[in-house]
Scaffold this active site. Structure first.
Site: not given
Ligand code: NAD
Ligand code: DAU
Length: 350
Positions: A131-133, A156, A160
Site C-alpha cells: 500500500t501507499d500508506e 496497519y 504493511k
Molecule cells: P480485504 O480485507 O478485502 O481482503 C483481505 C483478504 O485476506 C480476505 O479475503 C481475508 O479473508 C484474507 N485474510 C485475512 N487474514 C488472513 C490470514 N491470516 N490467512 C489467510 N487469509 C487471510 O483487503 P483488500 O482491500 O482486498 O486488500 C488486499 C491487499 O491489498 C492487502 O494486502 C492490502 O494491504 C493491499 N492494498 C489494499 C488497498 C485498498 O485500497 N483496499 C490499497 C493498496 C493495497
Molecule cells: O491507501 C491505500 C489504503 O486505502 C489501503 O492500504 C487500505 O487497506 C484501505 O483500507 C484504504 O485505507 P484508508 O484508511 O484510506 O481507507 P478508508 O476507506 O478507511 O478511509 C478513506 C478516507 O475516508 C480516510 O481519510 C478516512 C475517511 N473515512 C473513513 C471511514 C471508514 C471517513 O471520513 N469516514 C469513515 O466512516
C-alpha cells in the site's frame, strides 16, 4: 504456471483471481484464504467452477500448514494479498495486524525460500501487494515515488511497512525473486462496506448518516479496483526481480468532495430530489493519527509497462454504484453476516 494467490476471497484479491483464471486458462490458480470477516467466496461465484481454479481454506499465520502446502504443491509463483486491511480496526486491535500482515508474510517467505532453493524447484516469483500508506502522509504538495522513505503512522501501515521490509530482506539475503507494488486507495465492486465509499453507498441507500471524519479535508488518490488488478498482471509478468512499482490513478479527492459526488450520483440513480443525500453528511470525531494526504506518482509503471487507468473517477464511481444497486443480495448478506455460510454451502459438501 501454478500460482498461489493469497487473500483471493477479499476485495482486491477476488478481482485478481478472476482476471488470472479467465485470462490465463493454462495457468492453475490456487486461492488461499482464511475467510475472515473480509473474505467472501460469493465474490468469486462466477469463476468457482472453472477447471483451473481451486479454493484452499487456510491461515497464513499457521507456519506448518503453509510449509506443507508449498512442499506438496510446488508452486511457480505467489501473489500475496492476504492481510488485515482496515485502518480503524488496526487502531483497536494492532496485534491481529502484526500476526497476519507480518508473521503471515514471513511464513509465506520462509516456505517460498525453502521451495526456491530445491534443485527441482520451478519457483520464480514472490509478488507482494502493498500500500501507499507505508510512505506516511504528504502535506499540500508532492507525491510518493518508489524512492520515498517509509514513514508509517497507523498500526496497519506499520505492519504493511514491516512486511515490505521482510520481502526485500529475503531478496537481499536469500536471493528470493521478489516484486513489490504499493497502490493507492481502491474502490469498486465487492468492497467491504466498512470502508468509506461502500459504507456511504449503503448508508445513502438506507437513508442513514454518512460519517465524515474531522472536516473531510483529508485527501486520498482513488483507483478503480479492476485497474489495480490489470496493473498487478502487468507487473507480475514484466517487472524485473527485486523491483518496486507504485500504482495510482493521479486522482486526488478530499473525502468531502468524494461523498458530495457520490450523493449526486445516487440522488440521480435513486430518483431522489438533488441534494437529498447530502443532508445525510455528518461530521464525526477524527481518526487517530489520520494521514492528511496520499498521492501516488505512478510514472514508472506508465513508462516501463504502458499501464494507464481505464476509467475516470466519475465513470468508476458510476459503475460502482450500479454494481451495489444491482447486487442487493450481496450487500444484504455482507451486512447481515449471512455471507459466512457460503463456504459451508458450496465447499464442505464437495
Ligand atoms: P480485504 O480485507 O478485502 O481482503 C483481505 C483478504 O485476506 C480476505 O479475503 C481475508 O479473508 C484474507 N485474510 C485475512 N487474514 C488472513 C490470514 N491470516 N490467512 C489467510 N487469509 C487471510 O483487503 P483488500 O482491500 O482486498 O486488500 C488486499 C491487499 O491489498 C492487502 O494486502 C492490502 O494491504 C493491499 N492494498 C489494499 C488497498 C485498498 O485500497 N483496499 C490499497 C493498496 C493495497
Ligand atoms: O491507501 C491505500 C489504503 O486505502 C489501503 O492500504 C487500505 O487497506 C484501505 O483500507 C484504504 O485505507 P484508508 O484508511 O484510506 O481507507 P478508508 O476507506 O478507511 O478511509 C478513506 C478516507 O475516508 C480516510 O481519510 C478516512 C475517511 N473515512 C473513513 C471511514 C471508514 C471517513 O471520513 N469516514 C469513515 O466512516
Amino acid at each position: 504456471m501454478k500460482i498461489l494467490i493469497t487473500g483471493g476471497a477479499g476485495f482486491i484479491g477476488s478481482h485478481v483471481v478472476r482476471l488470472f483464471v479467465t485470462k490465463y486458462p493454462n495457468y492453475t490458480i490456487h486461492n488461499l484464504d482464511k475467510l475472515t470477516y473480509a473474505g467472501n467466496l460469493a465474490n468469486l461465484s462466477d469463476v468457482e467452477n472453472l477447471p483451473n481454479y481451486k479454493f484452499i481454506k487456510g491461515d497464513i499465520v499457521d507456519a506448518e500448514f503453509i510449509s506443507d502446502l508449498f512442499k506438496n504443491e510446488n508452486y511457480d509463483a505467489v501473489i500475496h494479498l492476504a492481510a488485515e486491511s482496515h485502518v480503524d480496526r488496526s487502531i483497536t486491535n494492532p496485534l491481529e495486524f502484526v500476526m497476519t500482515n507480518v508473521i503471515g508474510t514471513v511464513n509465506l517467505l520462509n516456505a517460498a525460500k525453502e521451495l526456491f532453493k530445491k534443485e527441482s524447484s520451478k519457483f520464480q516469483k514472490f509478488y507482494h501487494v502493498s500500500t501507499d500508506e507505508v510512505y506516511g502522509a504528504l502535506g499540500e504538495t508532492g507525491m510518493f515515488t518508489e524512492d520515498t522513505s517509509y514513514d508509517p503512522h497507523s498500526p496497519y501501515s506499520a505492519s504493511k511497512a514491516s512486511s515490505d521490509h521482510f520481502v526485500r530482506a529475503y531478496h537481499d539475503t536469500y536471493s528470493l525473486p521478489v516484486v513489490i507494488s504499493n497502490c493507492s486507495n481502491n474502490y469498486g465492486p465487492n468492497h467491504f462496506p466498512e470502508k468509506l465509499i461502500p459504507l456511504c453507498i449503503n448508508n445513502i441507500k438506507n437513508n442513514k448518516p454518512l460519517p465524515i471524519y474531522g472536516k473531510g479535508e483529508n485527501v486520498r488518490d482513488w483507483l478503480y479496483v479492476i485497474d489495480h488488478a490489470v496493473a498487478i498482471d502487468a507487473i507480475f509478468h514484466n517487472a524485473k526481480t527485486g523491483s518496486t512499482y507504485n500504482i495510482g490513478g493521479h486522482n486526488e479527492w478530499t473525502n468531502i468532495n468524494v461523498i458530495r459526488l457520490l450523493c449526486k450520483i445516487m440522488d440521480e440513480k435513486l430518483n431522489r430530489q438533488m441534494g437529498t443525500s447530502e443532508k445525510l453528511i455528518t461530521f464525526v470525531k477524527d481518526r487517530a493519527g489520520h494521514d492528511l494526504r496520499y498521492a501516488i506518482d505512478s510514472s514508472k509503471l506508465q513508462n516501463d509497462l504502458g499501464w494507464v487507468p481505464s476509467v475516470t473517477f466519475e465513470q468508476g464511481l458510476n459503475l460502482t454504484v450500479d454494481w451495489y444497486l444491482n447486487n442487493e443480495e450481496w450487500l444484504n448478506n455482507v451486512t447481515s453476516g449471512n455471507y459466512a455460510n457460503y463456504y459451508e454451502a458450496q465447499y464442505n459438501k464437495r
